[in-house]
Each structure stands twice: as structure tokens, then as C-alpha cells.
Motif scaffolding. Structure first.
Motif, PDB file in Angstrom:
ATOM      1  N   ILE A 191      49.629   9.267  48.340  1.00 54.03           N
ATOM      2  CA  ILE A 191      50.606  10.091  49.039  1.00 54.03           C
ATOM      3  C   ILE A 191      50.194  10.154  50.513  1.00 54.03           C
ATOM      4  O   ILE A 191      49.010  10.301  50.833  1.00 54.03           O
ATOM      5  CB  ILE A 191      50.660  11.504  48.431  1.00 54.03           C
ATOM      6  N   VAL A 192      51.154  10.009  51.408  1.00 54.88           N
ATOM      7  CA  VAL A 192      50.852   9.986  52.838  1.00 54.88           C
ATOM      8  C   VAL A 192      50.045  11.230  53.214  1.00 54.88           C
ATOM      9  O   VAL A 192      50.474  12.360  52.949  1.00 54.88           O
ATOM     10  CB  VAL A 192      52.146   9.933  53.670  1.00 54.88           C
ATOM     11  N   PRO A 193      48.858  11.066  53.788  1.00 56.41           N
ATOM     12  CA  PRO A 193      48.030  12.227  54.141  1.00 56.41           C
ATOM     13  C   PRO A 193      48.783  13.201  55.046  1.00 56.41           C
ATOM     14  O   PRO A 193      49.412  12.801  56.028  1.00 56.41           O
ATOM     15  CB  PRO A 193      46.834  11.596  54.869  1.00 56.41           C
ATOM     16  N   GLY A 194      48.703  14.477  54.704  1.00 54.85           N
ATOM     17  CA  GLY A 194      49.332  15.506  55.518  1.00 54.85           C
ATOM     18  C   GLY A 194      50.821  15.661  55.312  1.00 54.85           C
ATOM     19  O   GLY A 194      51.437  16.553  55.902  1.00 54.85           O
ATOM     20  N   GLY A 201      57.510   4.697  50.819  1.00 58.54           N
ATOM     21  CA  GLY A 201      58.655   5.515  50.472  1.00 58.54           C
ATOM     22  C   GLY A 201      58.839   5.772  48.994  1.00 58.54           C
ATOM     23  O   GLY A 201      59.760   6.487  48.593  1.00 58.54           O
ATOM     24  N   LYS A 202      57.959   5.212  48.163  1.00 57.81           N
ATOM     25  CA  LYS A 202      58.088   5.395  46.720  1.00 57.81           C
ATOM     26  C   LYS A 202      57.447   6.716  46.294  1.00 57.81           C
ATOM     27  O   LYS A 202      56.506   7.201  46.916  1.00 57.81           O
ATOM     28  CB  LYS A 202      57.430   4.229  45.987  1.00 57.81           C
ATOM     29  N   ALA A 203      57.976   7.270  45.200  1.00 54.61           N
ATOM     30  CA  ALA A 203      57.484   8.558  44.705  1.00 54.61           C
ATOM     31  C   ALA A 203      56.145   8.383  43.995  1.00 54.61           C
ATOM     32  O   ALA A 203      55.924   7.390  43.289  1.00 54.61           O
ATOM     33  CB  ALA A 203      58.504   9.173  43.757  1.00 54.61           C
ATOM     34  N   GLN A 204      55.270   9.343  44.183  1.00 52.46           N
ATOM     35  CA  GLN A 204      53.986   9.352  43.492  1.00 52.46           C
ATOM     36  C   GLN A 204      53.651  10.773  43.066  1.00 52.46           C
ATOM     37  O   GLN A 204      53.875  11.724  43.818  1.00 52.46           O
ATOM     38  CB  GLN A 204      52.867   8.814  44.375  1.00 52.46           C
ATOM     39  N   VAL A 205      53.114  10.917  41.847  1.00 51.19           N
ATOM     40  CA  VAL A 205      52.670  12.212  41.345  1.00 51.19           C
ATOM     41  C   VAL A 205      51.254  12.046  40.830  1.00 51.19           C
ATOM     42  O   VAL A 205      50.955  11.058  40.146  1.00 51.19           O
ATOM     43  CB  VAL A 205      53.589  12.739  40.221  1.00 51.19           C
ATOM     44  N   THR A 208      59.753   3.732  38.793  1.00 50.26           N
ATOM     45  CA  THR A 208      60.133   4.256  40.100  1.00 50.26           C
ATOM     46  C   THR A 208      59.259   5.447  40.509  1.00 50.26           C
ATOM     47  O   THR A 208      59.495   6.047  41.549  1.00 50.26           O
ATOM     48  CB  THR A 208      61.609   4.685  40.112  1.00 50.26           C
ATOM     49  N   VAL A 209      58.272   5.775  39.678  1.00 47.89           N
ATOM     50  CA  VAL A 209      57.281   6.775  40.036  1.00 47.89           C
ATOM     51  C   VAL A 209      55.911   6.198  39.733  1.00 47.89           C
ATOM     52  O   VAL A 209      55.740   5.492  38.726  1.00 47.89           O
ATOM     53  CB  VAL A 209      57.490   8.104  39.270  1.00 47.89           C
ATOM     54  N   PHE A 210      54.940   6.466  40.598  1.00 49.79           N
ATOM     55  CA  PHE A 210      53.616   5.876  40.460  1.00 49.79           C
ATOM     56  C   PHE A 210      52.568   6.978  40.317  1.00 49.79           C
ATOM     57  O   PHE A 210      52.803   8.138  40.658  1.00 49.79           O
ATOM     58  CB  PHE A 210      53.315   4.981  41.663  1.00 49.79           C
ATOM     59  N   HIS A 211      51.410   6.604  39.806  1.00 48.81           N
ATOM     60  CA  HIS A 211      50.346   7.579  39.559  1.00 48.81           C
ATOM     61  C   HIS A 211      49.010   6.860  39.563  1.00 48.81           C
ATOM     62  O   HIS A 211      48.932   5.642  39.354  1.00 48.81           O
ATOM     63  CB  HIS A 211      50.562   8.281  38.218  1.00 48.81           C
ATOM     64  N   ASN A 212      47.937   7.610  39.792  1.00 42.50           N
ATOM     65  CA  ASN A 212      46.593   7.047  39.778  1.00 42.50           C
ATOM     66  C   ASN A 212      46.037   7.050  38.363  1.00 42.50           C
ATOM     67  O   ASN A 212      46.482   7.834  37.523  1.00 42.50           O
ATOM     68  CB  ASN A 212      45.670   7.861  40.685  1.00 42.50           C
ATOM     69  N   PRO A 213      45.046   6.201  38.074  1.00 44.69           N
ATOM     70  CA  PRO A 213      44.375   6.268  36.766  1.00 44.69           C
ATOM     71  C   PRO A 213      43.582   7.570  36.668  1.00 44.69           C
ATOM     72  O   PRO A 213      42.589   7.748  37.359  1.00 44.69           O
ATOM     73  CB  PRO A 213      43.447   5.046  36.768  1.00 44.69           C
ATOM     74  N   TRP A 248      60.221  16.852  38.998  1.00 45.16           N
ATOM     75  CA  TRP A 248      61.520  17.527  38.984  1.00 45.16           C
ATOM     76  C   TRP A 248      61.790  18.206  40.317  1.00 45.16           C
ATOM     77  O   TRP A 248      62.895  18.124  40.861  1.00 45.16           O
ATOM     78  CB  TRP A 248      61.549  18.551  37.848  1.00 45.16           C
ATOM     79  N   LEU A 249      60.768  18.851  40.875  1.00 48.04           N
ATOM     80  CA  LEU A 249      60.930  19.498  42.176  1.00 48.04           C
ATOM     81  C   LEU A 249      61.268  18.485  43.263  1.00 48.04           C
ATOM     82  O   LEU A 249      62.095  18.750  44.143  1.00 48.04           O
ATOM     83  CB  LEU A 249      59.644  20.237  42.554  1.00 48.04           C
ATOM     84  N   MET A 250      60.634  17.317  43.219  1.00 49.54           N
ATOM     85  CA  MET A 250      60.887  16.300  44.231  1.00 49.54           C
ATOM     86  C   MET A 250      62.347  15.859  44.235  1.00 49.54           C
ATOM     87  O   MET A 250      62.936  15.603  45.287  1.00 49.54           O
ATOM     88  CB  MET A 250      59.997  15.081  43.998  1.00 49.54           C
ATOM     89  N   GLY A 251      62.928  15.774  43.050  1.00 46.66           N
ATOM     90  CA  GLY A 251      64.303  15.284  42.952  1.00 46.66           C
ATOM     91  C   GLY A 251      65.347  16.369  43.019  1.00 46.66           C
ATOM     92  O   GLY A 251      66.550  16.077  43.020  1.00 46.66           O
ATOM     93  N   ARG A 252      64.896  17.603  43.040  1.00 44.93           N
ATOM     94  CA  ARG A 252      65.840  18.709  43.030  1.00 44.93           C
ATOM     95  C   ARG A 252      66.466  18.852  44.412  1.00 44.93           C
ATOM     96  O   ARG A 252      65.774  18.937  45.419  1.00 44.93           O
ATOM     97  CB  ARG A 252      65.124  20.010  42.653  1.00 44.93           C
TER      98      ARG A 252
END
Length: 615
Positions: free
Chosen positions: A413-416, A443-447, A531-536, A579-583
Motif C-alpha cells: 500500500i502506498v506509504p502515507g 492503483g490496484k486494491a490491497q488488504v 482484483t484484490v491483493f494481499h501479502n503472505p 467493503w469499506l474501500m468499495g463503499r
């Protein structure tokens, strides 16, 4: 008949391979029983392999001077009346190898073997030998299910009570639930400053409280595959830290994606012998991270220092692995594979090929492969998401400039930048997890899970932290909103408290009813479509691999805390953040214009108009 064992095709001969060391003729004569003559048999029996398919090789030939195994084998036969199977003898000789100074080579021993092959008998023999012969003060047996640990313990008690000579060593047997113990009389060489405490064998359930307050010598963990976090491992194994001589014996059949501790130890051991199965290329199942360890160490600091993390790292030089498993990729009907994973096959009159064949016909394939062939499932056939989709969204792990492992800047996620926080609490309310959702440089979503700690008292102050980070704004200034299930969940009281707290200035968004199921539907679609990414992250990966989904009458669904075999709170926090990101917050409609005077001549009501208005 020759005293050299007949090795079946594909068998791991101890004197072959680049890492092997000839264990010596004496080892072969003691440990390898010749295959019975089957001349004229319509279908010759296939006997289980004495040698493991994969193992940590010995440093030198295994003789009575270089291993304690022979002494344990003799003790089992002469004192306990137990004639061990060939594989058990092999394991004892290899596992109890000595260094030139006479100390045990291994402090952590991992044994992988299919079920019903005699692990319990091995544990009982080893426990009694260390208590009676070596006089180790405390042996501790654990299992995820306390009843399993107590069954092994009861077998050891029976061996002592039923032997006339051994029973003379018995001080008492405590059979109170939760405090079961086998206690022997102290020997002259034991005790400090006249303390008359004899060897004890206690049993504990494998949880975060197990072993605390004790100093153990031999720790036996049955079914390590069931350890889905580091809590029990951290609590139990640290009891040996102050002991110059100690052994942690972990016995299990194959695990899956949820077997975090066993997967880590197995990969380390495989890497040490050249990665024969090619399982070490992906570094996703790394060792305990700061998130895993945070709840196991004292102190409330956000950052853990290297020393605290190092306590949970495994020393490769003192880790040994002995794995009886079928070769990866073999046909499930391959009887040589059966023999590789089941070393007691046909050495036990009740454990025959017919028994395995019946299971092969009736079990689902991965049940059979895991339980009978001791092969690992990576979890791609399990869980709520389409097979393989969760792993496709997992960011690759790389070696960073400082030598540590992590993810590249483009996969963060972009710092800051702004983030949206999801919160959830474990079913037993013991842990609370926080997830941040945001956007990467592309620009891609990450959680990702950013915090996980015991209880929930810490959450408010953690979220409201105004301390600027180096080169970044404070945590509080980044968080745009938070959400957690508002009603009917363990986290709901905390969400209500935060919403009513005037000093808590982060917007708390209501998340209940149809918003819950639509949030899960969005996560399902996003994972499926990558369309959503995550760390191990082991806690999150485990939840994503094992969550059980509850389906409502209308077809909507949501992960079920109660029905899921592992903790799914990290996945629910993930879902809330996404959910919050897409709301989209709907702007209020503009106020109506002020009323204007209307002349009677400007109106023309006809009968048809009035009829259409329903009058």
C-alpha cells in the motif's frame, strides 16, 4: 538368511544419496529385519520401509558409541517387553545421535508418518527410558486434544504398573483430570540440595498456557499438524530453554496449508537436505513473524526487537526430520507408496495391504493421500474460494537489500496514503485483528493484516495513535473509517463502544444485515477475479483456506465463526476493510426549491389525469 534388510524398489537406502553417511553394519544388523521368505506366494506381501524416504543424514556411522538408540532398543525389549518395529529402531538410532562431546545432536525432532503406525508406543518407550535410565526430571506429553495425550500417558503408566521390577520405581500415579502425572521415586543422582523430586511424566493440552511455569526436558507434541498458530508451540517449547540437555519430539502425519508450525519446520529440514521434493522454492510459509509472536512476548511495544523474534526461530543445526511418506505425484494405488508412508505395513498382523486398499477405495482422494500416504495438501482444494484463486492474489516474497524477506515496494500500500480499517475478534474473544485496505502504486486494491493482539483494550489507542512515522503521517491521520460487524458478533460490543466514544474521532461505519453479505460477495468476486491483493500472512492464509461459509435461504452467504475449524477473524477483518474501500457514500440530495405561487389559470385538470393519480 542374510541379516541385511531387503530394500524395496525406490527405498531410501541410508548409504545412498549426496547427503547420506554410511551408518555402519552394526546399525543394519540391529535395525533392519530381513523380509520373510515368500517363495511360492501368489502375491508376495509388501513390507513397510524401515528407512524414511527423507531424513536428516547422520554425521558419522551409527554405533553404540555415537547414538543412544541402541540403549533404548535394549531397554524396550528387556525392561518393557516391547519388541520394536524396524522403523522404530531406525528412528531411535538416528534421532538420538550424539555429538563428539557426548551431547545429543538434535534438540528438535520432527517425525512425519502416516497414522496408526505405532507413534504412541514409540513415545511411551522414549518417555520411560529418559525418566528411568537418564533420570530426566520432567517429561511432558501434549496434543491438541487432551484425550489423545492422556491415552499415550496411560500406556506408559500401564507398562510401569504391570512390570514387577518397574513398579518398584513407582512413587504415585495422579489421575485427577487436568493434573494427571506419573511420578517415580527419586534416584541418588537426582535432586538439588537434597530435594527429593523424582522424574515426572505430565500431560497438557496444546494451548498458549501449556507448560508455563514448568522446566521440561523431553517435550512430546502429538499431531503437530493441528497447530494452526504459534501460541502452543511458543508456550510449550520454551520450557526447555534453560536446559543444557533437552529434546522436543514432534510427531504427526502430513498437514495442510493450516499447519503453520509443522510446515515451517518441515521446509527448514527439507532445505537442509537439498530440497528433495522441491517444496522450498516458495517462501510463503516462513517462520513466525512479528504478528505471530506479538502476543507471546511481554511488553506492549508495537515493534518487536530481533532478540524476541530470534527466540522463536529454529536452529537448523539442531533440527532433525524423519519423514515416511509416499513420493509426490505417485498414483494413490501404488503399493510401494503405501510401504513408504506406512513402515508398520505387514510387520503388524492387523495392518495389511487389504486394510489400506479398503481406505483407497472409499476415502476422498486427498483424505487418503494425507492420512494414509502422508502427503501434503496445499489447501487449494479447500476453503470458500475457487481452487487456487487465493494464491493468485498473494504477493511474491523476495529477499530485501538487508537480507530479510519481504515484498517489493510495488506490492505494498502506498506509504502515507489513505487506508480503511476492518476489525474483527476471534470467536473466543481472545484475539482482535485489524486489517488495512488501500491502494498500491499501480492503483490496484490491497488488504493486509496490520495488527493482531490479545484482547481488545489496545484497539482504541492503537488506531488513534498520532505519532508521525519516519517520512509518513501518523496512523490516525491515514485512517478514513473503520468497520466491524455491528450486531451479533464478538466484535460488536467494541464497535458500539467506539461509535459512542466522543474522544474516538475516526468515523465508525455500521456494518450489518445485507451489508455483511454484500461485503462477503465483493471479497469472493475480488479474490476469484484477482482484483484484490494481499501479502503472505499465515493467520490470514489459514482463515482463507479453512473458512466454512453459512448460506442463507435467499442464497446470500457469510463465513461462519462457529463452524470454521480455524480462526477466521483475520478474514472477516479483511472483508470489512475491503467493503469499506468499495463503499460509496451517497451525497445528500439538494434541498427542494422554494415554493412559488401558482395561478389557477395555469392548471388544467382533466378527468383522465385525476383517474391516473388513483383518486
Amino acid at each position: 538368511m542374510s541379516q541385511t534388510s531387503k530394500l524395496a524398489p525406490g527405498h531410501a537406502d541410508p548409504v545412498s544419496g549426496p547427503n547420506a553417511v554410511d551408518p555402519g553394519d552394526y546399525y543394519r544388523q540391529i535395525c533392519h529385519v530381513p523380509i520373510p521368505d515368500q517363495t511360492g506366494a501368489k502375491r508376495p506381501k509388501i513390507y513397510g520401509y524401515a528407512e524414511p524416504r527423507i531424513c536428516t543424514p547422520p554425521l558419522r556411522a551409527l554405533t553404540p558409541d555415537t547414538t543412544l538408540g541402541y540403549d533404548v532398543i535394549e531397554f524396550a525389549r528387556e525392561a518393557l517387553g516391547v519388541d520394536l518395529y524396524p522403523w522404530q529402531k531406525v528412528l531411535l538410532c538416528r534421532m538420538l545421535e550424539l555429538l563428539p562431546d557426548g551431547s545429543l545432536r538434535f534438540r528438535t525432532a520432527v517425525v512425519l508418518i502416516a497414522r496408526q503406525n505405532g507413534k504412541s508406543t514409540l513415545s511411551q518407550v522414549l518417555a520411560l527410558w529418559f525418566m528411568i535410565v537418564w533420570g530426566w526430571p520432567l517429561v511432558m506429553g501434549t496434543a491438541q486434544d487432551l484425550e489423545t495425550a492422556e491415552e499415550v500417558w496411560q500406556g506408559a503408566v500401564d507398562l510401569v504398573e504391570e512390570d514387577e521390577e518397574l513398579s518398584k520405581l513407582l512413587k504415585r500415579v495422579v489421575k485427577v483430570n487436568g493434573k494427571k502425572a506419573l511420578e517415580l521415586n527419586p534416584q541418588e543422582s537426582q535432586g538439588k540440595a537434597g530435594k527429593k523430586t523424582g522424574p515426572r511424566y505430565k500431560v497438557k493440552a496444546a494451548n498458549r498456557r501449556a507448560g508455563r511455569g514448568f522446566t521440561g526436558n523431553l517435550i512430546m507434541l502429538d499431531e503437530l499438524r493441528e497447530h494452526q498458530n504459534w501460541e502452543a508451540w511458543g508456550a510449550i517449547t520454551k520450557t526447555t530453554m534453560a536446559q543444557a540437555e533437552a529434546l522436543i519430539l514432534a510427531l504427526s502425519n502430513a498437514g495442510d496449508m493450516t499447519s503453520i508450525v509443522l510446515q515451517y519446520l518441515r521446509k527448514m529440514a527439507h532445505d537442509g537436505v537439498g530440497d528433495p521434493d522441491g517444496i522450498c522454492e516458495e517462501i510463503g510459509a516462513a517462520g513466525p513473524t512479528a504478528l505471530d509472536v506479538a502476543d507471546l512476548v511481554e511488553g506492549d511495544d508495537d515493534e518487536l526487537d530481533d532478540d524476541e523474534l530470534a527466540e522463536f526461530e529454529q536452529d537448523e543445526d539442531t533440527l532433525g526430520l524423519w519423514e515416511w511418506s509416499a513420493t509426490p505425484g505417485c498414483d494413490k494405488r501404488d503399493r510401494q507408496g503405501w510401504a513408504q508412508a506406512n513402515p508398520s505395513l505387514n510387520w503388524n498382523s492387523g495392518f495389511t495391504e487389504r486394510t489400506i486398499a479398503a481406505a483407497c477405495r472409499t476415502d476422498p482422494e486427498w483424505v487418503f493421500r494425507t492420512e494414509v500416504l502422508c502427503q501434503w495438501s496445499e489447501g487449494t482444494l479447500l476453503g470458500p474460494f475457487p481452487p487456487g484463486s487465493w494464491d493468485k492474489g498473494k504477493n511474491p516474497v523476495i529477499v530485501l537489500g538487508d537480507g530479510s524477506k519481504g515484498v517489493a515496494e510495488e506490492h505494498r500500500i502506498v506509504p502515507g496514503s489513505p487506508v480503511w480499517a476492518g476489525i474483527d475478534q476471534s470467536h473466543d474473544r481472545s484475539m482482535t485483528y485489524v486489517a488495512f485496505g488501500g491502494y498500491r502504486p499501480d492503483g490496484k486494491a490491497q488488504v493486509e493484516i496490520v495488527a493482531g493482539r490479545n484482547g481488545s483494550d489496545w484497539v482504541k489507542d492503537w488506531l488513534m495513535d498520532e505519532t508521525p512515522k519516519p517520512g509518513q503521517p501518523s496512523r490516525r491521520s491515514r485512517i478514513k473509517a473503520i468497520a466491524g460487524q455491528s450486531k451479533g458478533a464478538p466484535i460488536s460490543p467494541l464497535m458500539e463502544s467506539l461509535a459512542e466514544d466522543e474522544k474516538f474521532t475516526i468515523p465508525v461505519t455500521e456494518w450489518s444485515g445485507s451489508d455483511l453479505t454484500s461485503g462477503w460477495a465483493d471479497v469472493f468476486d475480488s479474490v476469484r477475479d484477482v482484483t484484490v491483493f494481499h501479502n503472505p500472512q499465515p493467520p490470514l492464509d489459514t482463515a482463507a483456506a479453512t473458512a466454512v461459509v453459512k448460506v442463507f435461504s435467499g442464497g446470500a452467504s457469510i463465513p461462519d465463526h462457529r463452524a470454521s475449524p480455524a480462526e477466521i477473524a483475520p478474514l472477516m477483518a479483511f472483508t470489512a476493510a475491503k467493503w469499506l474501500m468499495g463503499r460509496r457514500v451517497k451525497a445528500p440530495p439538494p434541498p427542494p426549491p422554494p415554493p412559488e405561487a401558482v395561478k389557477t389559470s395555469d392548471t388544467d385538470y382533466s378527468a383522465d389525469d385525476i383517474a391516473r393519480q388513483g383518486f
